[in-house]
Write a protein that holds these residues in place. Structure first.
Motif, PDB file in Angstrom:
ATOM      1  N   ALA A 191       0.838  -1.206   0.000  1.00 55.39           N
ATOM      2  CA  ALA A 191       0.000   0.000   0.000  1.00 55.39           C
ATOM      3  C   ALA A 191       0.876   1.260   0.000  1.00 55.39           C
ATOM      4  O   ALA A 191       0.554   2.243  -0.680  1.00 55.39           O
ATOM      5  N   LEU A 192       1.969   1.211   0.750  1.00 58.19           N
ATOM      6  CA  LEU A 192       2.844   2.396   0.855  1.00 58.19           C
ATOM      7  C   LEU A 192       3.533   2.715  -0.462  1.00 58.19           C
ATOM      8  O   LEU A 192       3.628   3.884  -0.853  1.00 58.19           O
ATOM      9  N   THR A 193       4.006   1.680  -1.154  1.00 55.98           N
ATOM     10  CA  THR A 193       4.683   1.960  -2.426  1.00 55.98           C
ATOM     11  C   THR A 193       3.690   2.496  -3.448  1.00 55.98           C
ATOM     12  O   THR A 193       4.024   3.385  -4.240  1.00 55.98           O
ATOM     13  N   ALA A 226       1.638  12.324   0.630  1.00 56.90           N
ATOM     14  CA  ALA A 226       1.776  10.864   0.666  1.00 56.90           C
ATOM     15  C   ALA A 226       1.292  10.318   2.004  1.00 56.90           C
ATOM     16  O   ALA A 226       0.647   9.257   2.067  1.00 56.90           O
ATOM     17  N   GLY A 227       1.566  11.047   3.104  1.00 57.83           N
ATOM     18  CA  GLY A 227       1.133  10.620   4.441  1.00 57.83           C
ATOM     19  C   GLY A 227      -0.382  10.572   4.529  1.00 57.83           C
ATOM     20  O   GLY A 227      -0.963   9.610   5.049  1.00 57.83           O
ATOM     21  N   ALA A 228      -1.037  11.609   4.001  1.00 56.85           N
ATOM     22  CA  ALA A 228      -2.500  11.658   4.038  1.00 56.85           C
ATOM     23  C   ALA A 228      -3.093  10.505   3.235  1.00 56.85           C
ATOM     24  O   ALA A 228      -4.064   9.859   3.663  1.00 56.85           O
ATOM     25  N   LEU A 229      -2.496  10.233   2.108  1.00 53.67           N
ATOM     26  CA  LEU A 229      -2.986   9.150   1.242  1.00 53.67           C
ATOM     27  C   LEU A 229      -2.833   7.793   1.935  1.00 53.67           C
ATOM     28  O   LEU A 229      -3.759   6.966   1.933  1.00 53.67           O
ATOM     29  N   ALA A 230      -1.663   7.580   2.558  1.00 55.06           N
ATOM     30  CA  ALA A 230      -1.411   6.307   3.243  1.00 55.06           C
ATOM     31  C   ALA A 230      -2.311   6.155   4.460  1.00 55.06           C
ATOM     32  O   ALA A 230      -2.837   5.065   4.728  1.00 55.06           O
ATOM     33  N   LEU A 231      -2.510   7.278   5.174  1.00 56.33           N
ATOM     34  CA  LEU A 231      -3.399   7.255   6.343  1.00 56.33           C
ATOM     35  C   LEU A 231      -4.819   6.880   5.916  1.00 56.33           C
ATOM     36  O   LEU A 231      -5.485   6.038   6.544  1.00 56.33           O
ATOM     37  N   GLY A 232      -5.274   7.486   4.822  1.00 59.13           N
ATOM     38  CA  GLY A 232      -6.613   7.188   4.286  1.00 59.13           C
ATOM     39  C   GLY A 232      -6.707   5.731   3.890  1.00 59.13           C
ATOM     40  O   GLY A 232      -7.716   5.057   4.188  1.00 59.13           O
ATOM     41  N   ALA A 233      -5.665   5.217   3.224  1.00 57.24           N
ATOM     42  CA  ALA A 233      -5.677   3.815   2.779  1.00 57.24           C
ATOM     43  C   ALA A 233      -5.717   2.873   3.972  1.00 57.24           C
ATOM     44  O   ALA A 233      -6.449   1.881   3.984  1.00 57.24           O
ATOM     45  N   HIS A 234      -4.939   3.222   5.017  1.00 59.07           N
ATOM     46  CA  HIS A 234      -4.894   2.383   6.219  1.00 59.07           C
ATOM     47  C   HIS A 234      -6.262   2.380   6.926  1.00 59.07           C
ATOM     48  O   HIS A 234      -6.770   1.327   7.330  1.00 59.07           O
ATOM     49  N   ALA A 235      -6.859   3.569   7.031  1.00 56.36           N
ATOM     50  CA  ALA A 235      -8.165   3.685   7.682  1.00 56.36           C
ATOM     51  C   ALA A 235      -9.217   2.886   6.914  1.00 56.36           C
ATOM     52  O   ALA A 235     -10.050   2.183   7.500  1.00 56.36           O
ATOM     53  N   LEU A 236      -9.137   2.960   5.582  1.00 58.56           N
ATOM     54  CA  LEU A 236     -10.096   2.233   4.737  1.00 58.56           C
ATOM     55  C   LEU A 236      -9.931   0.727   4.903  1.00 58.56           C
ATOM     56  O   LEU A 236     -10.918  -0.017   5.030  1.00 58.56           O
ATOM     57  N   MET A 237      -8.668   0.271   4.932  1.00 56.31           N
ATOM     58  CA  MET A 237      -8.404  -1.165   5.090  1.00 56.31           C
ATOM     59  C   MET A 237      -8.875  -1.650   6.457  1.00 56.31           C
ATOM     60  O   MET A 237      -9.425  -2.737   6.582  1.00 56.31           O
ATOM     61  N   ASN A 238      -8.670  -0.798   7.472  1.00 57.23           N
ATOM     62  CA  ASN A 238      -9.153  -1.160   8.817  1.00 57.23           C
ATOM     63  C   ASN A 238     -10.674  -1.253   8.825  1.00 57.23           C
ATOM     64  O   ASN A 238     -11.249  -2.176   9.405  1.00 57.23           O
ATOM     65  N   ALA A 239     -11.344  -0.295   8.179  1.00 49.67           N
ATOM     66  CA  ALA A 239     -12.808  -0.276   8.154  1.00 49.67           C
ATOM     67  C   ALA A 239     -13.364  -1.491   7.418  1.00 49.67           C
ATOM     68  O   ALA A 239     -14.413  -2.024   7.770  1.00 49.67           O
TER      69      ALA A 239
END
Lengths: 311, 208
Positions: free
Chosen positions: A73-75, A295-308
């Motif tokens: 996800a990060l890359t 990039a941080g905001a995008l990764a944070l959003g992706a992480h939150a979405l995956m958690n949800a």
């Protein structure tokens, strides 16, 4: 294992974009043929990655603990941020985007080591500063000690030709050594790859980008820098290489683009302070903030979405 | 690329040698023109035509060596400009000889014309010296200044000729035209040599 394709794609795009900083001027001005430039760059990038690429890998490992899905996800988040900023014309750094993405991702599980982040941020600020200093010193020193002593027309011509090739190879080596951690560092951190394998694979992916997709960027960037005289162009590449190599020894991946901009500013300092464009300096500063934050905001959003989604 | 390394700077040396040869030929043509204006003679006109043809060959050789990759691309436009200016100067020498062959130089302006030809020849010699110094990486400001001074003298003589020109009898339109063309090409030479010296100076400055 399929997850490393994200990193390899990032390496490919990094190679396609960043190789322009090495032989761009020489290719655009006809000094070096494009095929020679890409093969030399690719060879020295792989050499740099294999020889010293592992030095910067540990930095990402210390920054946050990551698992395989996170690495993928990060890359991807980094690649998306880089594409967006490149399209917007902001000089963006892959390492800054990746660090921003790692911090953004790790905010939710609080694994980030902010003391390590401080070291990295200091190095980012110091990258163009070190490039300015090394470029100024190299310009003044080489001019006084070497260039002024080579008086004959053809000898000076040969000095510049050989100088451009040697500094280009050194810059390619520095790019491979410093940037390969951006490509496969997170996979090493996640335990998907061994350090040496990560460095080699990352180097090869950057080389693939250089060999297959760098022509347009190289010519565009090169033509933009052509007004520099041959000596200044050589000094810029040399200072960029020295800066990247210095930060590789400090084990911190930094931005080659910002090193180049800093080196060009350094030539301006060596020649005449009036040549420095304050707007360019502001643009770099803008890139420092926008790249990791985006990039941080995008990764944070992706992480939150995956958690949800419970992934 | 390995070949390029091994071959070293042979291409550059070959280009510089051909450029020097081009300048030597121009200087020889200038000297022949001075003799022509003093003594006359069809053989001298033919000699200038031959020198101009040899000059063309030297120019083509220089340009082809540069085109094959001699010198940094950054320098090539200025080098080519210098060679082209020298060649234009060559053309004016040829034109001057051709028109001189078609007119009878009137004593009213003959002395001024001979002095202009002599100054042109001196400018050629200074340009060769400037070229040799530039190739060795030395300063050519003095030579450029000397060429400018001589060019000013040629301009002054041109003014004197135009003051006297109405005293020169002209039989018909064509004789008048050939006279005008002769004077134009004789005086245009110094402008071209001055431009060539400026181009050479720019070349040395851009290579510092």
């Amino acid at each position: 294992m399929w997850r490393i394709t994200g990193g390899l794609f990032l390496g490919w795009s990094l190679g396609a974009n960043h190789s322009a900083n090495i032989f761009g001027t020489a290719v655009a001005s006809g000094l070096v043929r494009f095929s020679q430039a890409v093969w030399l760059t690719a060879a020295y990038v792989v050499l740099g990655a294999a020889a010293e690429g592992t030095k910067c890998m540990a930095t990402y490992s210390k920054l946050a603990a990551l698992h395989a899905d996170a690495a993928f996800a990060l890359t991807v988040a980094t690649a998306v941020t880089m594409t967006g900023l490149t399209r917007a014309g902001v000089p963006a750094s892959t390492s800054q985007a990746l660090v921003g993405a790692i911090i953004g991702w790790s905010l939710l599980d609080t694994t980030a080591d902010f003391s390590q982040l401080f070291k990295i941020v200091v190095c980012w600020v110091l990258t163009p500063v070190a490039a300015v200093v090394s470029s100024t010193v190299l310009h003044r020193g080489l001019e006084r000690l070497v260039v002024k002593r080579i008086r004959s027309f053809s000898a000076r011509n040969r000095f510049f030709l050989v100088g451009v090739l040697l500094t280009g190879c050194y810059a390619a080596y520095g790019l491979g050594a410093n940037s390969v951690a951006n490509v496969t560092g997170v996979y090493v951190n996640a335990g998907l790859l061994r350090e040496d394998m990560g460095a080699l694979l990352g180097g090869l992916s950057i080389a693939a980008g250089i060999l297959t997709y760098s022509r347009r960027v190289m010519l565009t960037v090169g033509k933009g820098i052509v007004p520099l005289d041959p000596f200044s162009a050589m000094v810029v590449v040399f200072a960029e290489a020295a800066t990247l190599h210095l930060f590789t020894q400090l084990r911190v991946p930094v931005s080659s683009s910002q090193a180049v901009v800093g080196a060009v500013l350094g030539v301006g300092v060596a020649k005449d302070l009036k040549t420095i464009n304050a707007r360019t300096v502001l643009k770099i500063a803008f890139g420092w903030v926008l790249t990791p934050v985006g990039a941080g905001a995008l990764a944070l959003g992706a992480h939150a979405l995956m958690n949800a989604l419970g992934l | 690329m390995l070949k390029k390394f091994m071959r070293g700077d042979r291409k550059e040396e070959a280009a510089l040698t051909a450029m020097h040869e081009h300048l030597d030929l121009l200087c020889a043509a200038g000297q022949t023109l001075t003799e022509l204006l003093s003594a006359g003679g069809k053989d001298l006109v033919d000699k200038i035509f031959d020198l101009e043809r040899e000059g063309d060959t030297a120019r083509r050789r220089v340009l082809s060596i540069i085109f094959e990759g001699a010198f940094l691309p950054y320098l090539r436009p200025n080098l080519c400009r210098f060679v082209e200016l020298v060649d234009e100067a060559f053309d004016t020498v040829e034109d001057t000889a051709r028109y001189f062959d078609l007119i009878a130089l009137h004593p009213t302006i003959a002395e001024e014309c001979r002095r202009i030809a002599s100054f042109n020849q001196q400018m050629c010699e200074i340009l060769i010296l400037a070229f040799e110094l530039a190739v060795r990486g030395e300063d050519i400001r003095e030579q450029v200044l000397a060429i400018r001074i001589l060019e000013k003298r040629v301009d002054d003589l041109k003014g004197d000729i135009y003051q006297k020109i109405h005293e020169v009898p002209v039989a018909d339109f064509w004789q008048g035209k050939f006279y005008a063309d002769f004077l134009h090409s004789l005086t245009a030479f110094s402008d071209l040599i001055e431009d060539a010296s400026d181009a050479l100076y720019v070349l040395t400055v851009s290579f510092r």
